[in-house]
Design an enzyme around this catalytic site. Sequence first.
Site, PDB file in Angstrom:
ATOM      1  N   GLY A  82       0.839  -1.192   0.000  1.00  0.00           N
ATOM      2  CA  GLY A  82       0.000   0.000   0.000  1.00  0.00           C
ATOM      3  C   GLY A  82       0.872   1.238   0.000  1.00  0.00           C
ATOM      4  N   CYS A  83       0.370   2.292   0.562  1.00  0.00           N
ATOM      5  CA  CYS A  83       1.093   3.566   0.584  1.00  0.00           C
ATOM      6  C   CYS A  83       2.474   3.395   1.196  1.00  0.00           C
ATOM      7  CB  CYS A  83       0.302   4.598   1.379  1.00  0.00           C
ATOM      8  SG  CYS A  83       1.148   6.169   1.501  1.00  0.00           S
TER       9      CYS A  83
END
Length: 175
Positions: A11-12
Site C-alpha cells: 500500500g502507501c
Amino acid sequence: MSKETAVFAGGCFWCMVEPFEAMPGIEKVTSGYTGGHKENPTYEEVCSGTTGHTEAVEVVFDNETISYPELLNIYWQQTDPTDAMGQFVDRGDSYRPEIFVNSPEQAEAAQASKEALDASGRFNKPVLTKITKASTFWPAEDYHQQFYQKNPAHYKRYSELSGRKTFIKEAWEEA
C-alpha cells in the site's frame, strides 16, 4: 557486514518505511516504484495506473544482524495480506501488496512465510499477496522519502484515518 536488499509493496509507501527503519541492522529504507514497465516513473504516472508499478520500499539490511525471514514478519504485520487490490483506503494496482524477491533464497523464504501465515488461521480469507521476481526499483521523489519524519502530523493522521493502524491492532496486536 553482509548487505542484502529486500523490496516490499504494502500500500502507501509512507506507512511502510518507519516499521523497517526502526529495526537494528537496517541500513536504509527508500520509497519508490517497482513491478511496472515504464522507466523512471513519476508519482502521478504510477497513480494513474498506466505504468504497472506499485508503491514499494527498498530495504538495505545487514543479514548478519537481521534476517530476511525477520523482515518478512515485519512486512506481514504492516499489511492486509488478504486484499490483493490495494491496502486500506488506497485502492488499485499501484497499491497492491507484493513481495519482490532478489534471489532463490528470498523466494523460498517468502513462499514458506506466506504458506505458514495462510495455514495459521489468523485470517478467515486466503493470503493473496503475490511473490514476484524483483525488477528495477525506481526511487520516488524526494518529498516522499522519510515522509513520517518530514510531516509527522500528516503521517499520523493518514495512518490512522486510512484504517491501517486499526487493522494492525486488531489483526496482530490483539490476536
